[in-house]
Design a protein around this motif. Structure first.
Motif, PDB file in Angstrom:
ATOM      1  N   THR A  29       1.055  -1.031   0.008  1.00 17.21           N
ATOM      2  CA  THR A  29      -0.094   0.111  -0.087  1.00 17.21           C
ATOM      3  C   THR A  29       0.707   1.196   0.099  1.00 17.21           C
ATOM      4  O   THR A  29       0.460   2.194  -0.665  1.00 17.21           O
ATOM      5  CB  THR A  29      -0.970   0.246   1.101  1.00 17.21           C
ATOM      6  N   GLU A  78      -6.753   2.077   3.003  1.00 15.20           N
ATOM      7  CA  GLU A  78      -6.667   0.924   2.309  1.00 15.20           C
ATOM      8  C   GLU A  78      -6.034  -0.501   2.912  1.00 15.20           C
ATOM      9  O   GLU A  78      -6.222  -1.519   2.752  1.00 15.20           O
ATOM     10  CB  GLU A  78      -5.330   1.249   1.045  1.00 15.20           C
ATOM     11  N   TRP A 129      -5.515   7.832   3.440  1.00 14.48           N
ATOM     12  CA  TRP A 129      -5.509   6.932   2.225  1.00 14.48           C
ATOM     13  C   TRP A 129      -4.883   5.703   2.522  1.00 14.48           C
ATOM     14  O   TRP A 129      -5.669   4.636   2.377  1.00 14.48           O
ATOM     15  CB  TRP A 129      -5.110   7.729   0.968  1.00 14.48           C
ATOM     16  N   ASP A 176      -7.401   9.368  -2.896  1.00 16.61           N
ATOM     17  CA  ASP A 176      -7.161   8.428  -4.155  1.00 16.61           C
ATOM     18  C   ASP A 176      -7.391   9.202  -5.463  1.00 16.61           C
ATOM     19  O   ASP A 176      -8.196  10.025  -5.330  1.00 16.61           O
ATOM     20  CB  ASP A 176      -8.052   7.463  -4.185  1.00 16.61           C
ATOM     21  N   GLN A 186      -9.092  -1.820   4.964  1.00 13.48           N
ATOM     22  CA  GLN A 186     -10.011  -2.312   4.295  1.00 13.48           C
ATOM     23  C   GLN A 186      -9.656  -3.963   4.094  1.00 13.48           C
ATOM     24  O   GLN A 186     -10.445  -4.806   3.847  1.00 13.48           O
ATOM     25  CB  GLN A 186     -10.167  -1.843   2.729  1.00 13.48           C
ATOM     26  N   SER A 209     -11.189   5.541   0.860  1.00 10.63           N
ATOM     27  CA  SER A 209      -9.974   5.865   0.419  1.00 10.63           C
ATOM     28  C   SER A 209      -9.636   7.268  -0.041  1.00 10.63           C
ATOM     29  O   SER A 209      -9.543   7.904  -1.275  1.00 10.63           O
ATOM     30  CB  SER A 209      -9.464   4.745  -0.565  1.00 10.63           C
TER      31      SER A 209
END
Length: 327
Positions: free
Chosen positions: A145, A250, A246, A266, A253, A263
């Motif tokens: 990520t 991520e 963000w 993004d 999730q 997010s």
């Protein structure tokens, strides 16, 4: 939704055949292994995953050791077979990874469904068994990520492939019981040992590699976040310099099946949500306003919008991708 209890795990020396551990669970109606696990795989070339005619292979580390895991879905059963020192632990964590513990009953309540935009209701009708995965493996989610921060997906995934193939570990049984080339991503300690010039060859700039280093120096604390709520885990992640809203979203999730994380930040998401819900592009603030009526389930809405078939138009020249591996 009430899940059926899993069938008993099998252990070495039992009827699991060549597997070191295995388990079998009742699958929700219309369950889709590919759709549920899609967020976990970092592109088609992710070395920690491999296709199988009957399902999906993955490889990862557990507290007991590495595991190669084959998941198959047939009729109403999801079967997990695992090899390696971490096989039993991998099987025990499989229901979360496969979304079998993700409860959509409140979302699927007729009264709640009636509040949703038609495009979301239709997407849910066509994807009634979408589930959110919860791996609990924070380090495995954190590194790729961070690599995706502020670069194209193509660049980030190429960097991840390069580093995993070079510094990861062959999965247990790779080339025999498991596909050749299947890899376990580096442990936190192995990521920390990667020299600066290899990050450069992978196309990862100092800002992102430094963020990885800062985060992984507290690796034991990171893995303990799996036992926290998604909100607590996100707050702890955001306390790491370089990890923002963000990145934290991520991660949770994937690690916590966080049904509400969005997010924010993004590059494409806000525009897409705006087009999908109103026909007009919007920014992050506008996206959050649009999703606010369904707080608690905002990530579920985003996933369903992604499956709706709607695509937001993109404008401007494509970004040039730099290859740093041989410079």
């Amino acid at each position: 939704m009430t899940l059926a209890a899993p069938l008993p795990l099998t252990r070495p020396g039992t009827s699991a055949g060549t597997a070191d551990a295995s388990g079998c669970w009742e699958a929700p109606a219309h369950y889709s292994l590919a759709v549920t696990c899609f967020p976990l795989q970092r592109g088609d070339g992710d070395p920690t995953f491999a296709a199988d005619p009957g399902g999906l292979w993955s490889a990862f580390g557990t507290p007991e050791g590495h595991a190669s895991v084959l998941v198959t879905h047939a009729a109403s059963k999801v079967t997990v077979r695992a090899w390696g020192d971490g096989a039993a632990s991998a099987v025990e964590s499989a229901p979360g990874m496969l979304g079998l513990t993700d409860d959509w009953s409140a979302f699927d309540d007729a009264g709640f469904l009636a509040t949703l935009p038609p495009v979301v209701r239709e997407a849910r009708r066509r994807h009634p068994a979408l589930r959110l995965p919860a791996t609990g493996r924070v380090v495995d989610a954190l590194v790729p990520t961070i690599l995706e921060q502020k670069v194209t997906t193509v660049e980030a995934r190429r960097a991840y492939r390069y580093l995993v193939r070079r510094y990861g570990t062959p999965a247990p049984g790779a080339g025999t019981v498991a596909p050749a080339g299947l890899m376990v991503a580096p442990s936190a300690e192995a990521w920390l040992r990667i020299p600066s010039w290899e990050w450069h060859r992978a196309g990862v700039g100092p800002q992102r590699s430094d963020t990885v280093m800062r985060a992984l120096r507290a690796a034991s604390g990171l893995e303990r976040l799996a036992s926290k709520t998604a909100e607590e885990a996100a707050a702890a992640l955001k306390s790491i310099p370089g990890v923002g809203v963000w990145t934290a979203a991520e991660i949770t999730q994937r690690t916590h099946a966080d049904p509400d994380s969005v997010s924010v930040g993004d590059f494409h998401l806000a525009k897409f949500v705006g087009v999908a819900l109103t026909g007009e592009r919007t920014d992050d603030a506008g996206m959050l306003r649009l999703l606010e009526p369904w707080r608690g389930h905002r990530q579920r809405l985003v996933r369903l919008l992604g499956l709706s078939g709607i695509r937001a138009p993109r404008y401007g020249a494509r970004m040039t991708i730099q290859d740093h591996r041989f410079h």
